[in-house]
Design a protein around this motif. Structure first.
Motif: not given
Length: 313
Positions: A148-153, A173-176, A236-248
């Motif tokens: 689960t990903y939480t942003y600002g709670g 996911c850097f888009n989030d 390395p980052n991962i591209l899934r469609g239009t989403e860019v996933w980077v390491s934490s």
């Protein structure tokens, strides 16, 4: 001297005749002391008494021998019956011991079976406890379930473990992140670009006003561009469609005033902006966040100041 043979004898009432001896009182007995043979018996139907041997012992009669033989056989039969009884008693006791041994063996087998079942249950319980408490090591992320990903709670998304973790690294996911920070994004077949505004108002276009900070993720590479400077990523980052996933670790390595924590026990990634403690007031409920920016700054030369402007005037 009187030579009368009847001298001293009482006279008989029958004319003075001397008394007559009865039976064979006057007949001399044989030297072997045997009574005279009487084939008919003694006249009373009793068989004659056997003659004793020279040692003075009378031989046993046929009836006595039969009686003694009968008594001997009866005694032998009693002894044989006693031996048979003892043998049967030993067999009975032996059979009883064997039955008791079998019963004890069955009881022991049942107890061992119960002990084995309890041991297996305890081993399973201890194994389950071991898996629960020791399987989630800090250097070994969970490989099942979701993260689960939480942003600002606030919970933003849930991703399967196999997508959120690759090679033991937790990805974000850097888009989030861009949506959480109010960044603008644009993309093409070659790269994805995110613009971080440095003011409260957003720029009208993705090109920005020139005072924003931006980051560009080229597709399929470990090279990124931050504010015009190139950086080499270790992961390395991962591209899934239009989403860019980077390491934490990317968020803490290349961004200021942004916290990223991974709670492995709860399978949660917690991302939040850092609070400005000096400007915030918890009693009044006022919370002020520190400005988020990239650690790499633009290396472009500053615009020259007008000659008629003198600093400090």
């Amino acid at each position: 001297m009187n030579n009368n043979p009847n001298r001293g004898q009482r006279p008989n009432n029958r004319g003075g005749r001397p008394p007559q001896r009865r039976g064979n009182a006057g007949v001399p007995r044989p030297k072997n002391n045997r009574p005279p043979q009487n084939p008919v018996g003694n006249g009373y139907g009793v068989p004659p008494r056997p003659y004793p041997r020279q040692d003075g012992v009378y031989p046993e009669s046929e009836a006595t021998r039969r009686r003694r033989e009968l008594e001997r056989r009866q005694a032998e039969a009693r002894r044989q019956a006693m031996r048979d009884h003892e043998r049967r008693e030993k067999q009975r006791k032996k059979a009883e011991r064997e039955r008791q041994f079998k019963r004890n063996l069955a009881i022991l087998g049942g107890r061992l079976l119960v002990f084995f079942i309890i041991l297996v249950i305890l081993c399973l319980l201890f194994g389950l406890v071991f898996l629960i408490f020791f399987n989630h090591a800090p250097d070994k992320p969970d490989t099942t379930g979701t993260i689960t990903y939480t942003y600002g709670g606030s919970e933003i998304r849930k991703a399967p473990i196999e997508e959120a973790i690759a090679d033991g690294v937790v990805y974000v996911c850097f888009n989030d992140v861009a949506d959480y920070l109010g960044m603008m994004e644009s993309g093409s077949a070659e790269a994805m670009k995110f613009i971080l505004p440095m003011a409260e108002s957003l720029p009208p276009t993705a090109a920005g006003t020139g005072r924003e900070e931006m980051i560009v993720f080229p597709i399929g590479g470990q090279i990124i561009e931050i504010n015009g400077q190139t950086a080499q990523l270790e992961i390395p980052n991962i591209l899934r469609g239009t989403e860019v996933w980077v390491s934490s670790t990317f968020l803490t390595d290349y961004m200021n005033n942004l916290s990223c924590q991974y709670d492995e026990r709860k399978s949660k990634v917690l991302i939040s902006r850092m609070i400005d403690e000096s400007a915030s007031n918890e009693e009044e409920g006022t919370i002020v966040y520190l400005p988020v920016s990239f650690k790499l700054k633009s290396s472009a030369a500053l615009e020259p100041l007008p000659e008629d402007v003198i600093p400090g005037e």
